[in-house]
Design an enzyme around this catalytic site. Structure first.
Site, mmCIF file in Angstrom:
data_model
loop_
_atom_site.group_PDB
_atom_site.id
_atom_site.type_symbol
_atom_site.label_atom_id
_atom_site.label_comp_id
_atom_site.label_asym_id
_atom_site.label_seq_id
_atom_site.Cartn_x
_atom_site.Cartn_y
_atom_site.Cartn_z
ATOM 1 N N GLU A 18 0.807 -1.217 0.000
ATOM 2 C CA GLU A 18 0.000 0.000 0.000
ATOM 3 C C GLU A 18 0.847 1.277 0.000
ATOM 4 O O GLU A 18 0.338 2.357 0.294
ATOM 5 C CB GLU A 18 -0.933 0.008 1.208
ATOM 6 C CG GLU A 18 -1.956 -1.103 1.221
ATOM 7 C CD GLU A 18 -2.861 -1.034 2.439
ATOM 8 O OE1 GLU A 18 -3.738 -0.149 2.475
ATOM 9 O OE2 GLU A 18 -2.685 -1.860 3.357
ATOM 10 N N SER A 150 -6.711 -2.827 2.437
ATOM 11 C CA SER A 150 -7.146 -2.353 1.118
ATOM 12 C C SER A 150 -7.605 -3.464 0.185
ATOM 13 O O SER A 150 -7.557 -3.325 -1.036
ATOM 14 C CB SER A 150 -6.031 -1.536 0.427
ATOM 15 O OG SER A 150 -5.810 -0.333 1.120
ATOM 16 N N ASP A 261 -15.341 -2.134 9.514
ATOM 17 C CA ASP A 261 -16.087 -2.536 8.318
ATOM 18 C C ASP A 261 -17.034 -3.679 8.651
ATOM 19 O O ASP A 261 -16.711 -4.551 9.481
ATOM 20 C CB ASP A 261 -15.121 -2.970 7.217
ATOM 21 C CG ASP A 261 -14.220 -1.833 6.751
ATOM 22 O OD1 ASP A 261 -14.598 -0.659 6.937
ATOM 23 O OD2 ASP A 261 -13.138 -2.119 6.221
ATOM 24 N N GLU A 274 -13.671 -6.277 9.926
ATOM 25 C CA GLU A 274 -12.316 -5.933 10.351
ATOM 26 C C GLU A 274 -12.282 -4.500 10.831
ATOM 27 O O GLU A 274 -13.229 -3.730 10.619
ATOM 28 C CB GLU A 274 -11.322 -6.120 9.204
ATOM 29 C CG GLU A 274 -11.598 -5.265 7.993
ATOM 30 C CD GLU A 274 -10.674 -5.607 6.830
ATOM 31 O OE1 GLU A 274 -9.716 -4.848 6.608
ATOM 32 O OE2 GLU A 274 -10.918 -6.634 6.166
ATOM 33 N N ASN A 276 -9.803 -0.993 10.797
ATOM 34 C CA ASN A 276 -8.673 -0.283 10.208
ATOM 35 C C ASN A 276 -8.217 0.750 11.232
ATOM 36 O O ASN A 276 -8.941 1.701 11.517
ATOM 37 C CB ASN A 276 -9.120 0.390 8.899
ATOM 38 C CG ASN A 276 -7.986 1.034 8.139
ATOM 39 O OD1 ASN A 276 -7.016 1.499 8.732
ATOM 40 N ND2 ASN A 276 -8.114 1.091 6.833
#
Length: 334
Positions: A18, A150, A261, A274, A276
């Site tokens: 990323e 991502s 999420d 999950e 972040n």
């Protein structure tokens, strides 16, 4: 009020897949920081980072180095050792949050609804693991690298042969994979802004114009995804999403900000996917959009985060009382 005398280091790049996205986040927050603070430097997450932090006499770091190395506690540990305050969660919370398996195991005792899963390791029989996944999770599953963000490396499999092939592919890249039952529903996210108190941001629904999965390309290409705020879910589901996002943030020990999420079916409980712990700040990122709908413009959001980190730094420098430590006579002969 921003302090013009402070030097802010935006840390991006590194060895993560990323890295390019992190540089995109950095390019977006830098103009804001340059307007409100005295000096802003861009630093790459590489072997010279420690020297650069000292050379620039950095007062606070704003990490936007997403994925491994930048978001998994390693960068945070370095900053802690060097005494540089920073935006975002500490080393332990970062390490736990980036590992999807650890996140799920820590949150399961809280009663949070999650997809059934099976962890598959590189050193076990792929054939036995695939068969076990099919028997326990069903014929359609989703396969996730445990420590990437991502949507990188995520695969969908239907049936034994398909799953076998994709496990072999995935385990060439990672030591362990998280295999979950496939759940149909809306893709939903909710951020937590953690200043002096907790604020759960408006719940966002993610849609793609072509109905495709919200993968890496759809996340970061303008026009390939839409953010629907507020999310089109029931009032009870909306409340539950916000409640779980806050509980996940607190249970994992996150600070400043996080974004959780979910998959939300037509009826029933939201399914946590999950967390972040260092959400992106790109033009298509979800956290800044949620903050904006909560009445927090992007510039104000960035300044709040930096000022919070500076405040933590002041507290660190002022010192805190700790448990009394008995004095040792280290010069006594053994």
């Amino acid at each position: 009020m921003p302090d013009k005398s402070k030097t802010i280091a935006v840390i991006c790049g590194g060895l993560s897949p990323e890295a390019d996205v992190s540089r995109l986040s950095a390019s977006r927050i830098t103009p804001c920081l340059e307007e409100h603070y005295g000096n802003v430097v861009h630093l790459e997450l590489d072997a010279t980072l420690g020297e650069q932090l000292i050379a620039h006499q950095v007062d606070v770091a704003f990490p936007v180095a997403h994925g491994p190395y930048g978001e998994d506690g390693r960068l945070q540990g370095l900053l802690d050792i060097m005494g540089v305050p920073y935006v975002g969660s500490g080393a332990l919370a970062s390490a736990c949050s980036l590992d999807k398996v650890v996140t799920k195991r820590l949150l399961q005792p809280s009663g949070i609804t999650m997809a059934k899963d099976r962890v598959v390791y590189r050193n076990e029989s792929h054939e036995d693991a695939a068969l076990d996944c099919i028997e326990t999770l069903g014929h359609k599953v989703i396969i996730k690298p445990s420590g990437q963000g991502s949507g990188i490396g995520v695969q969908f499999a239907m049936g034994y042969e398909d799953l076998m092939g994709k496990l072999k592919t995935g385990l060439q890249m990672d030591d362990k994979l998280l295999v979950e039952e496939f759940i149909t529903g809306r893709e939903i996210t909710a951020g937590v802004l953690h200043m002096d108190d907790y604020q759960v941001l408006p719940v966002t629904e993610i849609t793609t114009p072509d109905g495709a999965w919200y993968d890496y390309v759809h996340r970061y290409t303008p026009g390939l995804s839409d953010h629907v705020i507020p999310a089109r879910i029931s009032d009870e589901q909306y409340r539950k999403v916000q409640e779980i996002a806050l509980k996940a943030h607190q249970t994992l020990g996150c600070q400043d900000l996080s974004r959780s999420d979910f998959i939300v079916p037509e009826t029933g409980e939201p399914v946590f996917a999950e967390l972040n712990n260092l959400p992106g700040m790109t033009p298509t990122s979800l956290f800044p959009d949620g903050a904006r709908h909560a009445g927090i413009p992007f510039d104000a959001l960035i300044c709040k985060l930096v000022d919070q980190a500076l405040k933590r730094g002041e507290n660190m420098r002022n010192g805190r009382e700790y448990w009394p430590i008995p004095k040792l006579d280290i010069h006594q002969p053994l």
